[in-house]
Design an enzyme around this catalytic site. Structure first.
Site, PDB file in Angstrom:
ATOM      1  N   SER B  11       0.870  -1.186   0.000  1.00  0.00           N
ATOM      2  CA  SER B  11       0.000   0.000   0.000  1.00  0.00           C
ATOM      3  C   SER B  11       0.900   1.228   0.000  1.00  0.00           C
ATOM      4  O   SER B  11       1.820   1.299  -0.825  1.00  0.00           O
ATOM      5  CB  SER B  11      -0.942  -0.066   1.210  1.00  0.00           C
ATOM      6  OG  SER B  11      -1.914   0.930   1.127  1.00  0.00           O
ATOM      7  N   HIS B  38      -2.394  -1.015  -3.533  1.00  0.00           N
ATOM      8  CA  HIS B  38      -3.494  -0.047  -3.407  1.00  0.00           C
ATOM      9  C   HIS B  38      -3.162   1.197  -4.223  1.00  0.00           C
ATOM     10  O   HIS B  38      -2.052   1.733  -4.123  1.00  0.00           O
ATOM     11  CB  HIS B  38      -3.681   0.381  -1.949  1.00  0.00           C
ATOM     12  CG  HIS B  38      -4.187  -0.723  -1.081  1.00  0.00           C
ATOM     13  ND1 HIS B  38      -4.018  -0.717   0.280  1.00  0.00           N
ATOM     14  CD2 HIS B  38      -4.861  -1.867  -1.368  1.00  0.00           C
ATOM     15  CE1 HIS B  38      -4.564  -1.808   0.800  1.00  0.00           C
ATOM     16  NE2 HIS B  38      -5.080  -2.530  -0.189  1.00  0.00           N
ATOM     17  N   ASP B 130      -4.859  -4.215   5.741  1.00  0.00           N
ATOM     18  CA  ASP B 130      -5.223  -5.146   4.671  1.00  0.00           C
ATOM     19  C   ASP B 130      -4.091  -6.167   4.511  1.00  0.00           C
ATOM     20  O   ASP B 130      -2.919  -5.827   4.602  1.00  0.00           O
ATOM     21  CB  ASP B 130      -5.436  -4.359   3.365  1.00  0.00           C
ATOM     22  CG  ASP B 130      -6.120  -5.212   2.296  1.00  0.00           C
ATOM     23  OD1 ASP B 130      -6.636  -6.295   2.627  1.00  0.00           O
ATOM     24  OD2 ASP B 130      -6.145  -4.774   1.130  1.00  0.00           O
TER      25      ASP B 130
END
Lengths: 282, 197
Positions: B11, B38, B130
């Site tokens: 991310s 992401h 996540d």
């Protein structure tokens, strides 16, 4: 005879067996055929429902589904509603404007089939586009979905107000020619779109898995619907689309769907390979 | 040898980490690599930025694309990437999970189910949690877990969460991860050398 040792965890084989039994039961009892859906995402959606209902096995869900039509109705929403947005992939709509519209202008009348239209965001997007291009008066959009509930929602033309800023940006990037706010009024319940945009839209329930073709079309739009199908079912639906398209008709898929993995690659030529707009050539 | 799959989640700060990671893999690497990074749904450049430094071909996944060894696959923006039973990928536009689409957990969990002990999960830098649940699932199904040493992460929240969820994961400084992955051969377990445990 000895029984095999009971699995210590929820075994993948038992899970698959239970899911297959559930889907078979749904098909035989209710007629909805999810047996050829892509397994990984189907399984995710099923488990979401199982957990939300406080259950712990697929079989427990099956018992409820088979004995309670309301549970089935809700599960149908879980399994069949595809999240979408107005002008999802603005570059697609721009390409459609620039490359497909000039071709469609040469026709006296244009029939479009929006297969798997869900709650209608992309139907409105296309109606607005055709209106701005001066094509809408001689066009008819057949918007279909497996699910009656989402069609009812689509017909209202009401969408969440908080999404309008996002949609406006997409509309502009998609090549929109006016001010997006001309098309809706901000109401108490959301953004209410001008329903005269639906004057040439026919909504109808249609199941891509079990129903047949119902007309011949110049354009078929089916974007991000078949990603939920396995390869074999994708192939069958491609057959349905192929036989429903007029010669030189256009097929528009989602931007990450490839016709390469189907048996129909050589029946089309790309009109825009990046945006997955294909033209039937034979 | 049966094919095996490495899944990577990144991310905030992921670009530099991913570039370093793919740059360390050579063309005879016998695994496939799938990445969720992401990013915003307009972001298109990542694929090229990784290809620039990678000896292996890097592509954004098309729905139902077959998984081949020696390939780097990237989840397209605004789609979840899932692994279907061992042979191919599928995409979904289901709602974001933990505000993310693509979601690392969605990729990891489906990879765990499809590849079992031939799946390897790698959690890199990021500012959310996540991937922690998905990494847990990979290990529970017999696969291997690698977590970037949070001290070497641009943002340490995500690797820290993964480490909490999977205490037995091999925690490695970023620089050591490509070498670790390069030693992977199918389901064979690679010792955690240079790691924190």
């Amino acid at each position: 005879m000895t029984l095999p040792d009971a699995p210590t965890t929820y075994g993948a084989e038992v899970e698959r067996l239970e899911i297959e039994l559930l889907l078979e039961g749904i098909y035989r009892h209710y007629g909805f055929d999810f047996r050829s859906y892509a397994y990984a995402s189907l399984k995710r959606r099923l488990w979401k429902r199982i957990h939300a209902d406080g259950l712990s096995t697929v079989s427990a869900l099956q018992e409820r589904v088979l004995h309670d039509a309301q549970v089935m109705e809700r599960l149908l929403l879980d399994l069949s509603v595809n999240v979408t947005a107005m002008y999802r992939d603005p570059t697609f709509y721009r390409a459609f404007r620039e490359k497909a519209v000039p071709l469609l202008r040469t026709y006296p009348f244009v029939r479009l089939w929006h297969a798997g239209c869900s709650t209608g965001e992309e139907v409105f997007s296309m109606a607005i586009l055709l209106e701005e291009e001066g094509l809408y008066e001689r066009a008819r959009i057949y918007a279909t979905d497996i699910n009656e509930l989402v069609l009812r929602q689509a017909k209202t033309g009401i969408f969440p107000l908080e999404k309008m800023q996002d949609y406006t940006q997409s509309y502009v990037r998609a090549g929109g020619k006016r001010s997006f706010s001309e098309y809706y009024t901000a109401g108490y319940d959301g953004a209410i779109f001008n329903t005269s945009l639906l004057r040439n839209v026919v909504f109808a329930q249609h199941n891509l898995v079990t129903d047949r073709s119902f007309a011949e079309f110049n354009v078929i739009l089916c974007r991000n619907v078949m990603i939920y199908f396995d390869r074999e079912l994708q192939n069958r639906v491609h057959g349905l689309f192929y036989s429903s398209l007029s010669n030189f008709g256009l097929l528009a898929l989602g931007s990450k769907e490839s016709i390469r993995f189907t048996g129909y690659e050589d029946r089309y030529e790309p009109l825009d390979a990046t945006e997955k707009i294909y033209r039937r050539i034979g | 040898m049966e094919p095996a799959l490495v899944v990577v989640g990144a991310s905030a700060g992921g670009l530099r980490a991913l570039q370093l990671l793919v740059a360390g893999l050579s063309t005879d690497w016998p695994m496939a690599l799938a990445i969720v990074q992401h990013r915003s749904r307009e972001s298109q450049a990542l694929c090229e930025l990784l290809q620039d430094v990678s000896a292996l071909p890097v592509t954004e996944v098309n729905d139902k694309e077959e998984i081949a060894v020696g390939q780097v696959y990237l989840a397209p923006p605004d789609y979840h990437l899932l692994v279907e039973d061992e042979h191919f990928f599928s995409l979904s536009v289901d709602a974001p999970e933990r505000w993310s689409r693509p979601s690392i957990d969605v990729l990891f969990e489906s990879a765990a189910d499809a590849f079992g002990d031939r799946a390897v999960g790698v959690v890199l830098t990021g500012a959310n949690s996540d991937g922690a649940g998905g990494l847990r699932r990979i290990v529970d199904q017999g696969g291997q877990a690698v977590v970037q040493d949070p001290a070497t992460a641009e943002v340490r929240v995500m690797p820290e969460a993964a480490r909490r969820a999977v205490p037995e994961a091999c925690v490695l400084p970023l620089e050591a991860i490509p070498g670790h992955l390069a030693n992977l051969r199918g389901r064979n377990r690679v010792p955690c050398v240079g790691g924190l445990r």
